[in-house]
Design a protein around this motif. Structure first.
Motif, PDB file in Angstrom:
ATOM      1  N   GLY A  61      27.722  17.437  41.345  1.00  0.00           N
ATOM      2  CA  GLY A  61      27.931  18.088  42.627  1.00  0.00           C
ATOM      3  C   GLY A  61      28.394  17.070  43.647  1.00  0.00           C
ATOM      4  O   GLY A  61      28.326  15.852  43.432  1.00  0.00           O
ATOM      5  N   HIS A  62      28.880  17.573  44.776  1.00  0.00           N
ATOM      6  CA  HIS A  62      29.371  16.689  45.831  1.00  0.00           C
ATOM      7  C   HIS A  62      29.068  17.320  47.177  1.00  0.00           C
ATOM      8  O   HIS A  62      29.248  18.519  47.360  1.00  0.00           O
ATOM      9  CB  HIS A  62      30.878  16.467  45.682  1.00  0.00           C
ATOM     10  CG  HIS A  62      31.447  15.574  46.730  1.00  0.00           C
ATOM     11  ND1 HIS A  62      31.238  14.221  46.749  1.00  0.00           N
ATOM     12  CD2 HIS A  62      32.205  15.845  47.818  1.00  0.00           C
ATOM     13  CE1 HIS A  62      31.846  13.694  47.785  1.00  0.00           C
ATOM     14  NE2 HIS A  62      32.441  14.670  48.459  1.00  0.00           N
ATOM     15  N   GLN A  63      28.600  16.498  48.107  1.00  0.00           N
ATOM     16  CA  GLN A  63      28.383  16.934  49.481  1.00  0.00           C
ATOM     17  C   GLN A  63      29.142  15.990  50.394  1.00  0.00           C
ATOM     18  O   GLN A  63      28.895  14.789  50.396  1.00  0.00           O
ATOM     19  CB  GLN A  63      26.899  16.917  49.840  1.00  0.00           C
ATOM     20  CG  GLN A  63      26.102  17.995  49.170  1.00  0.00           C
ATOM     21  CD  GLN A  63      24.652  17.961  49.586  1.00  0.00           C
ATOM     22  OE1 GLN A  63      24.190  17.017  50.219  1.00  0.00           O
ATOM     23  NE2 GLN A  63      23.916  18.996  49.227  1.00  0.00           N
ATOM     24  N   GLY A  64      30.082  16.550  51.125  1.00  0.00           N
ATOM     25  CA  GLY A  64      30.840  15.746  52.064  1.00  0.00           C
ATOM     26  C   GLY A  64      30.266  15.892  53.460  1.00  0.00           C
ATOM     27  O   GLY A  64      29.909  16.985  53.893  1.00  0.00           O
ATOM     28  N   ILE A  66      30.771  14.201  57.620  1.00  0.00           N
ATOM     29  CA  ILE A  66      31.872  13.695  58.438  1.00  0.00           C
ATOM     30  C   ILE A  66      32.071  12.200  58.206  1.00  0.00           C
ATOM     31  O   ILE A  66      33.199  11.730  58.076  1.00  0.00           O
ATOM     32  CB  ILE A  66      31.607  14.009  59.926  1.00  0.00           C
ATOM     33  CG1 ILE A  66      31.634  15.517  60.119  1.00  0.00           C
ATOM     34  CG2 ILE A  66      32.634  13.327  60.808  1.00  0.00           C
ATOM     35  CD1 ILE A  66      31.218  15.983  61.480  1.00  0.00           C
ATOM     36  N   VAL A  67      30.991  11.450  58.137  1.00  0.00           N
ATOM     37  CA  VAL A  67      31.104  10.000  57.981  1.00  0.00           C
ATOM     38  C   VAL A  67      30.752   9.542  56.572  1.00  0.00           C
ATOM     39  O   VAL A  67      31.316   8.586  56.069  1.00  0.00           O
ATOM     40  CB  VAL A  67      30.188   9.291  59.008  1.00  0.00           C
ATOM     41  CG1 VAL A  67      30.247   7.786  58.864  1.00  0.00           C
ATOM     42  CG2 VAL A  67      30.547   9.702  60.408  1.00  0.00           C
ATOM     43  N   MET A  68      29.845  10.254  55.911  1.00  0.00           N
ATOM     44  CA  MET A  68      29.371   9.833  54.596  1.00  0.00           C
ATOM     45  C   MET A  68      29.644  10.937  53.577  1.00  0.00           C
ATOM     46  O   MET A  68      30.074  12.024  53.923  1.00  0.00           O
ATOM     47  CB  MET A  68      27.854   9.590  54.627  1.00  0.00           C
ATOM     48  CG  MET A  68      27.415   8.585  55.625  1.00  0.00           C
ATOM     49  SD  MET A  68      25.628   8.286  55.655  1.00  0.00           S
ATOM     50  CE  MET A  68      24.882   9.790  55.202  1.00  0.00           C
ATOM     51  N   MET A  69      29.352  10.625  52.336  1.00  0.00           N
ATOM     52  CA  MET A  69      29.393  11.632  51.281  1.00  0.00           C
ATOM     53  C   MET A  69      28.286  11.324  50.289  1.00  0.00           C
ATOM     54  O   MET A  69      27.797  10.194  50.223  1.00  0.00           O
ATOM     55  CB  MET A  69      30.760  11.673  50.605  1.00  0.00           C
ATOM     56  CG  MET A  69      31.163  10.445  49.877  1.00  0.00           C
ATOM     57  SD  MET A  69      32.772  10.626  49.154  1.00  0.00           S
ATOM     58  CE  MET A  69      33.782   9.839  50.359  1.00  0.00           C
ATOM     59  N   ARG A  70      27.910  12.355  49.538  1.00  0.00           N
ATOM     60  CA  ARG A  70      26.822  12.193  48.582  1.00  0.00           C
ATOM     61  C   ARG A  70      27.230  12.806  47.252  1.00  0.00           C
ATOM     62  O   ARG A  70      27.716  13.936  47.203  1.00  0.00           O
ATOM     63  CB  ARG A  70      25.570  12.877  49.122  1.00  0.00           C
ATOM     64  CG  ARG A  70      24.352  12.652  48.287  1.00  0.00           C
ATOM     65  CD  ARG A  70      23.116  13.012  49.028  1.00  0.00           C
ATOM     66  NE  ARG A  70      22.943  14.456  49.042  1.00  0.00           N
ATOM     67  CZ  ARG A  70      21.805  15.055  49.291  1.00  0.00           C
ATOM     68  NH1 ARG A  70      20.745  14.342  49.601  1.00  0.00           N
ATOM     69  NH2 ARG A  70      21.709  16.353  49.273  1.00  0.00           N
ATOM     70  N   ASN A  93      26.943  25.183  45.688  1.00  0.00           N
ATOM     71  CA  ASN A  93      26.636  24.205  46.735  1.00  0.00           C
ATOM     72  C   ASN A  93      27.814  23.264  46.976  1.00  0.00           C
ATOM     73  O   ASN A  93      28.089  22.894  48.116  1.00  0.00           O
ATOM     74  CB  ASN A  93      25.389  23.411  46.371  1.00  0.00           C
ATOM     75  CG  ASN A  93      24.134  24.245  46.482  1.00  0.00           C
ATOM     76  OD1 ASN A  93      24.110  25.265  47.175  1.00  0.00           O
ATOM     77  ND2 ASN A  93      23.091  23.841  45.786  1.00  0.00           N
ATOM     78  N   THR A  94      28.489  22.867  45.918  1.00  0.00           N
ATOM     79  CA  THR A  94      29.648  21.996  46.080  1.00  0.00           C
ATOM     80  C   THR A  94      30.771  22.728  46.808  1.00  0.00           C
ATOM     81  O   THR A  94      31.453  22.149  47.657  1.00  0.00           O
ATOM     82  CB  THR A  94      30.127  21.481  44.711  1.00  0.00           C
ATOM     83  OG1 THR A  94      29.064  20.749  44.108  1.00  0.00           O
ATOM     84  CG2 THR A  94      31.337  20.577  44.843  1.00  0.00           C
ATOM     85  N   PRO A 109      37.545  19.130  44.706  1.00  0.00           N
ATOM     86  CA  PRO A 109      38.222  19.838  43.612  1.00  0.00           C
ATOM     87  C   PRO A 109      38.102  19.120  42.267  1.00  0.00           C
ATOM     88  O   PRO A 109      37.986  19.760  41.224  1.00  0.00           O
ATOM     89  CB  PRO A 109      39.680  19.915  44.056  1.00  0.00           C
ATOM     90  CG  PRO A 109      39.674  19.665  45.509  1.00  0.00           C
ATOM     91  CD  PRO A 109      38.468  18.856  45.805  1.00  0.00           C
ATOM     92  N   VAL A 110      38.101  17.788  42.307  1.00  0.00           N
ATOM     93  CA  VAL A 110      37.956  17.031  41.060  1.00  0.00           C
ATOM     94  C   VAL A 110      36.565  17.264  40.466  1.00  0.00           C
ATOM     95  O   VAL A 110      36.421  17.465  39.259  1.00  0.00           O
ATOM     96  CB  VAL A 110      38.221  15.528  41.304  1.00  0.00           C
ATOM     97  CG1 VAL A 110      37.876  14.699  40.078  1.00  0.00           C
ATOM     98  CG2 VAL A 110      39.664  15.308  41.722  1.00  0.00           C
ATOM     99  N   THR A 111      35.546  17.259  41.310  1.00  0.00           N
ATOM    100  CA  THR A 111      34.178  17.502  40.846  1.00  0.00           C
ATOM    101  C   THR A 111      34.057  18.893  40.236  1.00  0.00           C
ATOM    102  O   THR A 111      33.453  19.070  39.173  1.00  0.00           O
ATOM    103  CB  THR A 111      33.183  17.341  42.005  1.00  0.00           C
ATOM    104  OG1 THR A 111      33.325  16.038  42.562  1.00  0.00           O
ATOM    105  CG2 THR A 111      31.758  17.546  41.546  1.00  0.00           C
TER     106      THR A 111
END
Length: 180
Positions: A61-64, A66-70, A93-94, A109-111
């Motif tokens: 999964g990925h959470q973007g 504004i400044v960071m990402m997880r 959630n992604t 999209p890659v995730t």
């Protein structure tokens, strides 16, 4: 010269009376006499509900922000039902939370694609659980694009798709203009 004394005849080796001709060949399941039988194949069980068969799956999964990402990952041994529930939850959630950063618009999209090609294909190959577990399996719920969050997430996907299409179109126009 003297001749050696005659050698007494040797006795035949001991014959087991319980091992007559038809029983001398070992049973195929046990192998040759004295061999350790092969262990039964171990069927992996789901770590959530205990049902089987199961397979090792890694859902990303990925959470973007504004400044960071997880970057998120849920890995383990899951049956088809529990794995589908985890897959659909992570994908939803992604889709909702993955677009909120400048680089995340390209990473999300890659995730999503990696999950479809790896985790979902492994889960689709599994048969339905045949053994009962120690607790009920997770509820897979609706498919991702039939959930409200999945439908809302189509908007950022469409925007990113339009931007990519515009970049390729402008690139193609620039190539054609340079050739003329």
């Amino acid at each position: 010269m003297t001749t050696p004394p005659p050698v007494p005849p040797t006795q035949a080796p001991y014959q087991n009376p319980y091992q007559s001709a038809p029983y001398r060949t070992p049973h195929p399941a046990y192998g040759p006499p004295g061999a350790v039988p092969a262990p039964a194949p171990i069927v992996p069980l789901c770590q959530v509900c205990g049902a089987g068969p199961a397979a090792r799956v890694s859902v990303r999964g990925h959470q973007g922000m504004i400044v960071m990402m997880r970057f998120l990952r849920h890995q383990g041994v899951f049956c088809k039902t529990c794995g589908t529930a985890i897959f659909r939850g992570m994908q939803t959630n992604t889709l909702m939370l993955g677009w909120w950063g400048p680089l995340s618009a390209f990473i999300t999209p890659v995730t999503l694609l990696v999950n479809l090609l790896s985790a979902r294909s492994v889960l689709n190959d599994l048969p339905a659980p045949t053994t009962w577990g120690w607790r009920p399996p997770l509820d897979p719920g609706k498919p991702v694009l039939r959930r409200p969050a999945g439908l809302i997430a189509l908007v950022p996907m469409a925007v990113v798709g339009l931007i990519v299409a515009a970049v390729f179109t402008l690139f193609a126009i620039g190539l054609v203009g340079a050739l003329i």
